[in-house]
Design a protein around this motif. Structure first.
Motif, PDB file in Angstrom:
ATOM      1  N   VAL A  70       1.044  -1.137   0.088  1.00 46.79           N
ATOM      2  CA  VAL A  70       0.026  -0.012  -0.051  1.00 46.79           C
ATOM      3  C   VAL A  70       0.813   1.279  -0.018  1.00 46.79           C
ATOM      4  CG1 VAL A  70      -1.538   1.257   1.232  1.00 46.79           C
ATOM      5  CG2 VAL A  70      -2.089  -1.138   1.216  1.00 46.79           C
ATOM      6  N   ALA A  71       1.889   1.355   0.792  1.00 46.71           N
ATOM      7  CA  ALA A  71       2.708   2.415   1.013  1.00 46.71           C
ATOM      8  C   ALA A  71       3.462   2.722  -0.271  1.00 46.71           C
ATOM      9  CB  ALA A  71       3.857   2.311   2.086  1.00 46.71           C
ATOM     10  N   ALA A  72       3.974   1.389  -1.050  1.00 45.70           N
ATOM     11  CA  ALA A  72       4.822   1.478  -2.394  1.00 45.70           C
ATOM     12  C   ALA A  72       3.786   2.323  -3.224  1.00 45.70           C
ATOM     13  CB  ALA A  72       5.287   0.164  -2.747  1.00 45.70           C
ATOM     14  N   ALA A  73       2.538   1.729  -3.550  1.00 42.58           N
ATOM     15  CA  ALA A  73       1.475   2.122  -4.335  1.00 42.58           C
ATOM     16  C   ALA A  73       1.082   3.748  -4.310  1.00 42.58           C
ATOM     17  CB  ALA A  73       0.098   1.364  -4.356  1.00 42.58           C
ATOM     18  N   LEU A  74       1.192   4.172  -2.955  1.00 43.55           N
ATOM     19  CA  LEU A  74       0.824   5.609  -2.601  1.00 43.55           C
ATOM     20  C   LEU A  74       2.147   6.494  -3.108  1.00 43.55           C
ATOM     21  CD1 LEU A  74      -1.298   4.905   0.536  1.00 43.55           C
ATOM     22  CD2 LEU A  74      -1.986   6.052  -1.427  1.00 43.55           C
ATOM     23  N   ILE A  75       3.202   5.836  -2.732  1.00 44.33           N
ATOM     24  CA  ILE A  75       4.497   6.924  -3.241  1.00 44.33           C
ATOM     25  C   ILE A  75       4.487   6.976  -4.716  1.00 44.33           C
ATOM     26  CG2 ILE A  75       6.921   6.408  -3.266  1.00 44.33           C
ATOM     27  CD1 ILE A  75       6.893   5.159  -0.584  1.00 44.33           C
ATOM     28  N   ASP A  76       3.998   6.251  -5.527  1.00 45.55           N
ATOM     29  CA  ASP A  76       3.919   6.299  -6.943  1.00 45.55           C
ATOM     30  C   ASP A  76       2.978   7.625  -7.268  1.00 45.55           C
ATOM     31  OD1 ASP A  76       5.538   4.250  -7.337  1.00 45.55           O
ATOM     32  OD2 ASP A  76       3.744   2.642  -8.095  1.00 45.55           O
ATOM     33  N   VAL A  77       2.105   7.959  -6.482  1.00 46.43           N
ATOM     34  CA  VAL A  77       1.012   8.942  -6.858  1.00 46.43           C
ATOM     35  C   VAL A  77       1.180  10.234  -6.044  1.00 46.43           C
ATOM     36  CG1 VAL A  77      -0.495   7.417  -8.231  1.00 46.43           C
ATOM     37  CG2 VAL A  77      -0.742   7.814  -5.576  1.00 46.43           C
TER      38      VAL A  77
ATOM     39  N   ARG B 262      13.826  -1.223  -0.956  1.00 47.92           N
ATOM     40  CA  ARG B 262      12.418  -1.395  -1.907  1.00 47.92           C
ATOM     41  C   ARG B 262      11.974   0.016  -1.905  1.00 47.92           C
ATOM     42  NH1 ARG B 262       7.392  -5.135  -1.770  1.00 47.92           N
ATOM     43  NH2 ARG B 262       6.158  -4.049  -3.235  1.00 47.92           N
ATOM     44  N   LEU B 263      11.395   0.509  -0.622  1.00 52.69           N
ATOM     45  CA  LEU B 263      10.871   1.813  -0.996  1.00 52.69           C
ATOM     46  C   LEU B 263      11.914   3.060  -1.137  1.00 52.69           C
ATOM     47  CD1 LEU B 263       8.058   1.764   1.900  1.00 52.69           C
ATOM     48  CD2 LEU B 263       7.920   1.028  -0.314  1.00 52.69           C
ATOM     49  N   SER B 264      12.938   3.068  -0.558  1.00 54.26           N
ATOM     50  CA  SER B 264      13.910   4.068  -0.833  1.00 54.26           C
ATOM     51  C   SER B 264      13.999   4.257  -2.524  1.00 54.26           C
ATOM     52  CB  SER B 264      15.220   3.572  -0.200  1.00 54.26           C
ATOM     53  OG  SER B 264      16.292   4.483  -0.379  1.00 54.26           O
ATOM     54  N   SER B 265      14.116   3.230  -2.995  1.00 51.65           N
ATOM     55  CA  SER B 265      14.357   3.390  -4.413  1.00 51.65           C
ATOM     56  C   SER B 265      13.222   3.873  -5.152  1.00 51.65           C
ATOM     57  CB  SER B 265      14.711   1.837  -5.277  1.00 51.65           C
ATOM     58  OG  SER B 265      14.628   2.201  -6.643  1.00 51.65           O
ATOM     59  N   ARG B 266      11.948   3.717  -4.722  1.00 45.23           N
ATOM     60  CA  ARG B 266      10.867   4.164  -5.260  1.00 45.23           C
ATOM     61  C   ARG B 266      10.651   5.716  -4.664  1.00 45.23           C
ATOM     62  NH1 ARG B 266       7.262  -0.219  -5.970  1.00 45.23           N
ATOM     63  NH2 ARG B 266       5.368   0.410  -7.365  1.00 45.23           N
ATOM     64  N   LEU B 267      11.057   6.218  -3.689  1.00 46.79           N
ATOM     65  CA  LEU B 267      11.140   7.551  -3.300  1.00 46.79           C
ATOM     66  C   LEU B 267      11.877   8.324  -4.087  1.00 46.79           C
ATOM     67  CD1 LEU B 267      11.458   7.045   0.665  1.00 46.79           C
ATOM     68  CD2 LEU B 267       9.313   7.830  -0.533  1.00 46.79           C
ATOM     69  N   ARG B 268      13.220   7.835  -4.302  1.00 45.03           N
ATOM     70  CA  ARG B 268      13.962   8.717  -5.166  1.00 45.03           C
ATOM     71  C   ARG B 268      13.418   8.805  -6.691  1.00 45.03           C
ATOM     72  NH1 ARG B 268      17.925   5.446  -2.701  1.00 45.03           N
ATOM     73  NH2 ARG B 268      17.874   4.000  -4.518  1.00 45.03           N
ATOM     74  N   GLN B 269      13.004   7.651  -7.043  1.00 45.19           N
ATOM     75  CA  GLN B 269      12.396   7.661  -8.576  1.00 45.19           C
ATOM     76  C   GLN B 269      10.998   8.494  -8.693  1.00 45.19           C
ATOM     77  OE1 GLN B 269      11.610   3.605  -9.453  1.00 45.19           O
ATOM     78  NE2 GLN B 269      13.574   3.202 -10.165  1.00 45.19           N
ATOM     79  N   ARG B 270      10.346   8.516  -7.518  1.00 46.11           N
ATOM     80  CA  ARG B 270       9.077   9.130  -7.565  1.00 46.11           C
ATOM     81  C   ARG B 270       8.942  10.615  -7.081  1.00 46.11           C
ATOM     82  NH1 ARG B 270       7.183   6.687 -11.830  1.00 46.11           N
ATOM     83  NH2 ARG B 270       6.780   4.296 -11.240  1.00 46.11           N
ATOM     84  N   ASP B 271      10.108  11.244  -6.424  1.00 44.81           N
ATOM     85  CA  ASP B 271      10.129  12.402  -5.993  1.00 44.81           C
ATOM     86  C   ASP B 271       9.230  12.597  -4.704  1.00 44.81           C
ATOM     87  OD1 ASP B 271      11.488  15.170  -6.034  1.00 44.81           O
ATOM     88  OD2 ASP B 271       9.975  15.811  -7.322  1.00 44.81           O
ATOM     89  N   ALA B 272       9.356  11.631  -3.796  1.00 47.36           N
ATOM     90  CA  ALA B 272       8.487  11.518  -2.673  1.00 47.36           C
ATOM     91  C   ALA B 272       9.475  11.429  -1.473  1.00 47.36           C
ATOM     92  CB  ALA B 272       7.513  10.582  -2.932  1.00 47.36           C
ATOM     93  N   LEU B 273       8.692  11.435  -0.392  1.00 48.39           N
ATOM     94  CA  LEU B 273       9.347  11.345   1.269  1.00 48.39           C
ATOM     95  C   LEU B 273       8.476  10.571   1.995  1.00 48.39           C
ATOM     96  CD1 LEU B 273       8.292  13.054   3.564  1.00 48.39           C
ATOM     97  CD2 LEU B 273       9.288  14.893   2.533  1.00 48.39           C
TER      98      LEU B 273
END
Length: 233
Positions: free
Chosen positions: A114-121, A140-151
């Motif tokens: 759920v957290a990963a999906a929300l980081i996407d948007v 896993r989430l750290s990589s997503r945070l960088r790619q999606r410009d989120a925190l």
């Protein structure tokens, strides 16, 4: 495919805001790794500076609200995952825009997905992990945070967090002997940066006027208006 359009800009300032929002959307769709500062409440300036692509750990929901309030108040969308005791009234008082906040209080075992999906948007995601977070989950989430410009803000420990914040001491006002209404919360907040540097600050979360303030700001008010705040241990 559903396409969301931006409203027609009425002036140059609105056109600039629309362009910036479009750029953010393009970055998200492309998965471009970026990192930039996000608005941080002035009361937290001496402790932490938020930036995208990073994770932050706090020891209680109140500090999570204070961290997310800066970006949220500036227009960022946020999500709160697994924090069933997240107080909406308190969050709004801190400056969190509830109209731009998504709540998932009971994600169960799917909290990471759920957290990963929300980081996407969304740009800010608060999560309370139900158990110890592994290095693999954090990566896993750290990589997503960088790619999606989120925190990400974790209520609980998080491996390799940019900063960890916790409350060392608390003092409440407005409480009599077994009765009364809490009107203020003064806290000594400590922050440990990833560099090993430690910072401390006295903060009201909130003061008796329901606003977040540094202790110095409130002390100045007390000097000008003696008796306004009664400190109770």
């Amino acid at each position: 495919m559903t396409v969301t359009t931006l409203p027609v800009a009425r002036n140059a300032e609105e056109r600039l805001a629309n362009i910036q929002e479009l750029r953010q959307r393009v970055h998200r769709m492309q998965g471009t790794a970026t990192s930039h500062p996000l608005p941080t409440l002035p009361v937290l300036d001496g402790l932490v500076r938020l930036r995208t692509g990073a994770s932050y750990a706090v020891d209680r929901p109140g500090l999570a609200m204070a961290l997310m309030a800066g970006p949220s108040g500036a227009g960022s969308w946020s999500a709160v995952v697994g924090v069933s005791d997240f107080g909406l009234e308190a969050a709004a008082g801190f400056g969190v825009d509830l109209d731009r906040t998504v709540l998932v209080p009971e994600p169960g075992d799917a909290w990471l997905e759920v957290a990963a999906a929300l980081i996407d948007v969304l740009q800010v995601v608060v999560v309370r992990p139900p158990a110890r977070v592994t290095q693999h989950q954090a990566a896993r989430l750290s990589s997503r945070l960088r790619q999606r410009d989120a925190l990400l803000i974790s209520v609980g420990d998080w491996p390799h967090a940019e900063s960890r914040l916790w409350i060392e001491e608390s003092t409440w006002t407005g409480i009599g002997r077994g009765h009364g209404r809490v009107t203020g919360h003064r806290a000594r907040v400590a922050a440990l940066l990833h560099t090993g540097q430690r910072r401390d600050a006295e903060i009201w979360l909130p003061a008796d006027d329901l606003r977040l303030r540094t202790a110095d700001q409130v002390d100045q008010v007390v000097e000008q208006e003696p008796g306004r705040l009664s400190r109770v241990g």
